[in-house]
Design an enzyme around this catalytic site. Structure first.
Site, PDB file in Angstrom:
ATOM      1  N   ARG A 100      78.370  61.819  69.505  1.00 47.91           N
ATOM      2  CA  ARG A 100      79.640  61.582  70.206  1.00 47.91           C
ATOM      3  C   ARG A 100      80.771  61.321  69.215  1.00 47.91           C
ATOM      4  NH1 ARG A 100      79.528  55.590  73.003  1.00 47.91           N
ATOM      5  NH2 ARG A 100      78.137  54.536  71.535  1.00 47.91           N
ATOM      6  N   ASP A 132      76.972  61.791  77.182  1.00 49.99           N
ATOM      7  CA  ASP A 132      78.218  62.449  77.590  1.00 49.99           C
ATOM      8  C   ASP A 132      79.230  62.549  76.459  1.00 49.99           C
ATOM      9  OD1 ASP A 132      79.166  59.860  77.338  1.00 49.99           O
ATOM     10  OD2 ASP A 132      79.495  59.542  79.479  1.00 49.99           O
ATOM     11  N   ASP A 261      69.925  55.164  60.033  1.00 51.42           N
ATOM     12  CA  ASP A 261      71.066  56.040  60.307  1.00 51.42           C
ATOM     13  C   ASP A 261      72.368  55.256  60.404  1.00 51.42           C
ATOM     14  OD1 ASP A 261      69.576  55.234  62.789  1.00 51.42           O
ATOM     15  OD2 ASP A 261      71.376  56.015  63.760  1.00 51.42           O
TER      16      ASP A 261
END
Length: 462
Positions: A100, A132, A261
């Site tokens: 995102r 999303d 990460d």
């Protein structure tokens, strides 16, 4: 109305870069930003913008670049979603990447460092999986507060550069929904993660690993790689991450998700999710509600960051033998001890005396704070400069601290107006109280006031 901070007094030129393109398409995917229904400027960090020569943009230009993502002059022409893997709570996940966010631009700052402008909430990418690609406005507000407070407390951190509300309604399971949406831009010293190296080791891609080692050494550490490049790289990362661990402890900060990460090989803290500032010195305090085992608890953060550095060493075995890498890893503990000593004394506002005396003082402070559950921020506020007030909450448990402090000279006088006010802290309850008027009445004044108070703390400490 967007919060407008004051820029640096000495402007620097905008110096665009496109260094990331040296790595090649194996490292990223070209993507496009989402087309948002609205672009309402809520926060622009002119102080950060001045460090990279972008403070002169007017609001319309700012929105065009950081809400609609029109390329900056002579910069990346297409946003790039970076590829990486990572251990998430010690479980390896090869399905990660910028899901995102993306790298939008690169440039040099006022310290001649290579800086990235990266996004969060800018839309879906090939790595979004089932997400999303959006960010809640509340999440953006929380990151403003985290980065401002960490910067004030002397922690190497990314800076929240821009927040633009985007007019979409989002559904989230961990906050009341539907909720408002935003796109955020971070200014950071690179976006190369330990997980970036892990991905290449996973694919046994030695050529790309060698290219990445050279990129990091040249652009973050100003060195040429050479045969011992991987070992020197690990040495730098061990030093920088040990420093970060020490700064976290002195700031009583709990990142919450110290996965590989989320560890930047420049040693800069970034990517803030369920963060908290511990209000008392409780080693077991956790930030993430899903951290059931306390893996990333306040007191376990140095261990967690060391474990992450170990994974970088494992990845670098793609290029070199393990023996010199192990020797470098053994330096983490002493470097962390030195880092926490410096960070604690800096926040206390005293001049170091010597390793033995300083470590004794730091140990006494930690013990007294843990035994009494005294408020951490209040303690550092009251004791700044080396004199602990004669108050009931600093009673017998702090006797050894008070005696040790008597031998220390102040780093700077308590002559800033900040020291006449109440201690500046940032509890989760205050974060909710800052968000409430935004959610209920679109009132941003409480956030602006808090940012100003935090920046005053930073001025007083510096």
């Amino acid at each position: 109305m967007a919060n407008r901070s004051q820029p640096n007094p000495s402007p620097v030129p905008y110096r665009p870069e496109q260094a990331i393109l040296e790595l090649g398409p194996e490292f990223y995917d070209p993507v496009a930003a989402a087309d948002f229904p609205k672009t309402i400027l809520r926060f622009r960090n002119d102080r950060a913008a001045a460090s990279v020569g972008l403070e002169t943009l007017d609001d319309a230009e700012w929105i065009a670049h950081f809400g609609r993502f029109q390329p900056l002059a002579d910069n990346l022409q297409t946003p790039l979603a970076l590829r990486y893997h990572g251990h998430q709570f010690r479980s390896y996940n090869p399905d990660l990447g910028d899901g995102r966010g993306f790298l939008f631009a690169q440039m040099r700052d006022d310290r001649d460092r290579l800086m990235d402008l990266g996004t969060k909430g800018s839309g879906q990418t090939p790595w979004s999986r089932f997400g999303d690609g959006r960010l809640t406005l509340k999440g953006a507000v929380r990151e403003i507060l985290a980065t401002e407070m960490l910067e004030a407390l002397g922690v190497e951190t990314s800076r929240t550069f821009s927040v633009i509300e985007t007019g979409e309604e989002l559904t989230r399971g961990d906050e009341p929904s539907p909720t408002r949406s935003a796109v955020m831009v971070r200014l950071s010293h690179g976006h190369i993660r330990i997980g970036t190296f892990q991905r290449l080791a996973y694919h046994q891609d030695a050529d790309s690993m060698e290219r990445l080692v050279g990129y990091v050494l040249r652009h973050f550490y100003r060195e040429e790689p050479g045969e011992d490049g991987p070992v020197r790289l690990l040495d730098h990362v061990v030093s920088r991450t040990a420093r970060l661990a020490g700064q976290y402890m002195a700031a009583s900060f709990v990142h919450g998700v110290l996965n590989t990460d989320n560890i930047n090989v420049s040693g800069e803290s970034f990517d803030y999710g369920p963060w908290r500032f511990a209000q008392t010195w409780d080693p077991a305090f956790t930030a993430a509600y899903f951290d059931h085992a306390g893996l990333y608890a306040f007191g376990r953060q140095p261990e967690a960051i060391y474990w992450d550095a170990m994974q970088l060493a494992v990845s670098l075995r793609t290029l070199v033998d393990s023996e010199p890498l192990i020797a470098v890893l053994e330096e983490f503990a002493p470097r962390y001890q030195e880092a926490v000593r410096q960070a604690m004394l800096w926040r206390l506002g005293v001049t170091p005396r010597g390793e033995t005396e300083d470590r004794t003082l730091v140990g006494q402070m930690e013990l007294a704070l843990r035994e009494t559950s005294a408020p951490v921020d209040a303690f550092f506020h009251d004791a700044f400069g080396g004199t602990l007030p004669d108050e009931p909450r600093y009673g017998e448990a702090f006797a050894a601290v008070r005696a040790a402090l008597a031998g220390y000279a102040p780093r700077k006088p308590r002559d800033h107006p900040h020291w006449d006010a109440a201690p500046c802290k940032l509890s989760i309850e205050e974060v909710e109280a800052i968000w409430a008027p935004i959610a209920e009445a679109d009132d941003w004044s409480v956030l602006h006031d808090k940012v100003a108070q935090i920046r005053q703390l930073g001025e007083a400490l510096r």
